[in-house]
Design an enzyme around this catalytic site. Structure first.
Site, PDB file in Angstrom:
ATOM      1  N   ARG A   1       0.770  -1.335  -0.038  1.00 55.07           N
ATOM      2  CA  ARG A   1      -0.092   0.196   0.090  1.00 55.07           C
ATOM      3  C   ARG A   1       0.779   1.450  -0.019  1.00 55.07           C
ATOM      4  O   ARG A   1       0.379   2.401  -0.477  1.00 55.07           O
ATOM      5  CB  ARG A   1      -1.020  -0.033   1.112  1.00 55.07           C
ATOM      6  CG  ARG A   1      -1.705   1.095   1.042  1.00 55.07           C
ATOM      7  CD  ARG A   1      -3.175   1.147   2.092  1.00 55.07           C
ATOM      8  NE  ARG A   1      -3.073   0.113   3.162  1.00 55.07           N
ATOM      9  CZ  ARG A   1      -2.524   0.057   4.339  1.00 55.07           C
ATOM     10  NH1 ARG A   1      -1.865   1.045   4.790  1.00 55.07           N
ATOM     11  NH2 ARG A   1      -2.625  -0.911   5.001  1.00 55.07           N
TER      12      ARG A   1
ATOM     13  N   LYS B   1      -7.421   7.304 -19.499  1.00 53.58           N
ATOM     14  CA  LYS B   1      -7.636   7.957 -20.825  1.00 53.58           C
ATOM     15  C   LYS B   1      -6.295   7.790 -21.820  1.00 53.58           C
ATOM     16  O   LYS B   1      -5.724   6.830 -22.046  1.00 53.58           O
ATOM     17  CB  LYS B   1      -8.045   9.437 -20.786  1.00 53.58           C
ATOM     18  CG  LYS B   1      -9.033   9.510 -19.474  1.00 53.58           C
ATOM     19  CD  LYS B   1     -10.468   8.764 -20.043  1.00 53.58           C
ATOM     20  CE  LYS B   1     -11.508   8.797 -18.692  1.00 53.58           C
ATOM     21  NZ  LYS B   1     -11.864  10.127 -18.177  1.00 53.58           N
TER      22      LYS B   1
ATOM     23  N   TYR C   1     -15.007  17.767 -14.912  1.00 49.44           N
ATOM     24  CA  TYR C   1     -15.592  16.549 -15.008  1.00 49.44           C
ATOM     25  C   TYR C   1     -16.725  16.226 -14.089  1.00 49.44           C
ATOM     26  O   TYR C   1     -16.595  16.596 -12.864  1.00 49.44           O
ATOM     27  CB  TYR C   1     -14.513  15.479 -14.731  1.00 49.44           C
ATOM     28  CG  TYR C   1     -14.752  13.925 -14.631  1.00 49.44           C
ATOM     29  CD1 TYR C   1     -14.956  13.295 -16.038  1.00 49.44           C
ATOM     30  CD2 TYR C   1     -14.850  13.078 -13.917  1.00 49.44           C
ATOM     31  CE1 TYR C   1     -15.540  12.160 -16.181  1.00 49.44           C
ATOM     32  CE2 TYR C   1     -15.255  11.773 -13.879  1.00 49.44           C
ATOM     33  CZ  TYR C   1     -15.239  11.307 -15.152  1.00 49.44           C
ATOM     34  OH  TYR C   1     -15.554   9.907 -15.348  1.00 49.44           O
TER      35      TYR C   1
ATOM     36  N   ASP D   1      -6.646  19.593 -13.925  1.00 50.77           N
ATOM     37  CA  ASP D   1      -6.904  18.208 -14.490  1.00 50.77           C
ATOM     38  C   ASP D   1      -6.475  18.348 -16.040  1.00 50.77           C
ATOM     39  O   ASP D   1      -7.335  19.171 -16.681  1.00 50.77           O
ATOM     40  CB  ASP D   1      -8.106  17.930 -14.232  1.00 50.77           C
ATOM     41  CG  ASP D   1      -8.622  16.208 -14.747  1.00 50.77           C
ATOM     42  OD1 ASP D   1      -7.992  16.180 -15.685  1.00 50.77           O
ATOM     43  OD2 ASP D   1      -9.557  15.741 -14.293  1.00 50.77           O
TER      44      ASP D   1
HETATM   45  C1  LIG Z   1     -12.266  10.394 -16.767  1.00 54.40           C
HETATM   46  C2  LIG Z   1     -12.023  11.559 -16.233  1.00 54.40           C
HETATM   47  C3  LIG Z   1     -11.861  11.651 -14.806  1.00 54.40           C
HETATM   48  C4  LIG Z   1     -12.049  10.385 -13.937  1.00 54.40           C
HETATM   49  O1  LIG Z   1     -11.145   9.705 -14.219  1.00 54.40           O
HETATM   50  P1  LIG Z   1     -11.305   7.847 -13.851  1.00 54.40           P
HETATM   51  O2  LIG Z   1      -9.968   7.097 -14.166  1.00 54.40           O
HETATM   52  O3  LIG Z   1     -12.567   7.505 -14.754  1.00 54.40           O
HETATM   53  O4  LIG Z   1     -11.477   7.818 -12.483  1.00 54.40           O
HETATM   54  C5  LIG Z   1     -11.295  12.897 -14.163  1.00 54.40           C
HETATM   55  N1  LIG Z   1     -11.096  13.902 -14.960  1.00 54.40           N
HETATM   56  C6  LIG Z   1     -11.351  13.735 -16.328  1.00 54.40           C
HETATM   57  C7  LIG Z   1     -11.205  15.182 -17.141  1.00 54.40           C
HETATM   58  C8  LIG Z   1     -11.733  12.784 -16.968  1.00 54.40           C
HETATM   59  O5  LIG Z   1     -11.777  12.654 -18.344  1.00 54.40           O
END
Ligand SMILES: *Cc1c(COP(=O)(O)O)cnc(C)c1O
Length: 395
Positions: free
Chosen positions: A62, A211, A115, A186
């Site tokens: 962890r 992504k 998001y 982000d």
């Molecule tokens: C998909 C996404 C998230 C969340 O990510 P997960 O891996 O699905 O938890 C956060 N911010 C953006 C811009 C995203 O496209």
């Protein structure tokens, strides 16, 4: 931070080599997967030395894993970050970072079009005595007005989803400095190939590695990247809360990252071609893509980004039913949430990610019935355009 082995450090080269030891276990070329839950100490003294920082190593799964560390250092090298930390998903990176950095009676400002689950989480923070204000990403007056003595963080995304608004980072960072705020961005949609927010003075960058970074629609992970002190504070939090990335996922992420530059360059190019195609198509009312000169943030995007990204959103000249028919007539992209992988994916936000809102609520945030989000994969763009053309001809 990562070993550079004297290898030239341009982005595509870093994507392949950064973070990796040149000499690996058993002469292996590829970084091995350390599929272990715990680590062994030769003696009690060794444990004491390890805790004192006099002996390198790992303690328990962890708290970190060697495969995870390579993936972290590779992304940190791409972002130009001192340190990085990976999580089991993008949302665990978002929630852990915010919880680690905020205390009760503090205030966070979140820029609009973030998001959806990030927005929901920020509103949940009210339960823990943390207040939140949402402002539109392009409303600088509202943003300045929202800042109070208790404001600690401004959280933003760029480009945003699904309207692909681009935040002027220089302007945001100078506002942050003026008020001693932590700016968190982000950068999932941009990727470090197109934008490196830390170079502009952003404090922390977050990614959903699910992504583009993973890039093959086959893993879930997230990360936070920035200065050693900030990342160490989040790491302390993660040691307790446990939203860690596992060794196998870390391996898949390392593998995906090696082709990041290739994939994103292709996706930038294809999305731009599709945006130009859609922009002159008689059945399309509006195209959202920062590479188009008519996009409200085109100038900012041109200045701060190396590429415009692989997503294009557009509004069909029709109604809800016609749009649904056009989306369902697409043969190449799958109908699925997510983006950034090798397979193209299309979504109809009104039916999918915003299904639970009333039409009025959706329209307030710009989710029209006719909006389609197309996340371009790495297929041949001529095939993608032919497919789109055929689907639109059904209108
Ligand atoms: C998909 C996404 C998230 C969340 O990510 P997960 O891996 O699905 O938890 C956060 N911010 C953006 C811009 C995203 O496209």
């Amino acid at each position: 931070m990562s070993e550079d082995h004297g290898i030239p450090a341009r982005t595509a080269t870093r994507a392949v080599h950064a973070g990796e030891a040149r000499h690996k276990f058993a002469g292996s070329l590829i970084n091995p997967i350390s599929q272990t839950a715990t680590y062994v100490f030769d003696s009690l003294d060794a444990f004491t030395q390890f805790k004192a920082g006099d002996l390198e190593g790992y303690e328990y799964g962890r708290y970190g894993n060697p495969t995870q560390q390579v993936a972290e250092q590779k992304i940190a090298a791409l972002e130009g970050a001192e340190a990085g930390l990976l999580f089991s998903s993008g949302m665990s990176a978002v929630t852990s970072t915010l919880l680690a950095m905020l205390s009760s009676d503090e205030h966070i400002v979140i820029l609009g079009d973030c998001y959806r689950q990030t927005v929901r989480f920020c509103h949940m923070l009210a339960r823990y005595g943390i207040s939140v204000t949402s402002v539109a990403a392009w409303d600088w007056e509202a943003l300045a007005r929202s800042i109070r003595p208790a404001t600690r963080i401004v959280l933003t995304e760029s480009p945003t989803n699904p309207h692909l608004r681009v935040v002027d980072i220089d302007r945001l960072v100078s506002l942050g400095r003026e008020h001693d705020l932590c700016i968190i961005m982000d950068s999932t949609f941009a990727t470090p190939i197109n934008l490196r927010p830390l170079e502009y003075g952003v404090n922390l960058v977050i990614h959903s590695a699910t992504k583009y970074l993973g890039g093959h629609n086959d893993l879930m992970a997230g990360g936070v990247f920035g200065g050693e002190t900030d990342v160490a504070a989040v790491r302390e939090f993660q040691r307790v809360t446990g939203a860690i990335v596992d060794p196998l996922t870390s391996f898949l992420l390392i593998r995906g990252l090696k082709t990041l530059a290739l994939r994103v360059e292709r996706q930038n190019h294809s999305a731009m071609e599709m945006a130009l195609f859609l922009d002159q198509h008689p059945r399309i009312r509006l195209v959202h893509h920062p590479g188009l000169p008519g996009h409200p943030d085109h100038t900012v995007a041109e200045r701060q980004m190396d590429g415009y990204g692989g997503v294009v959103s557009f509004e069909v000249d029709g109604d809800l039913e016609a749009t649904r028919r056009a989306v369902e007539a697409l043969r190449i992209p799958y109908l699925a949430p997510s983006l950034g992988g090798v397979e193209s994916l299309a979504t109809h936000p009104a039916t999918m990610s915003y299904y639970d809102l009333s039409r009025e609520e959706r329209l307030q945030i710009g989710i029209t019935d006719e909006l389609v989000r197309y996340a371009v994969g790495i297929e041949d763009v001529s095939d993608l355009i032919d497919d789109l053309d055929a689907a639109l001809s059904r209108l």
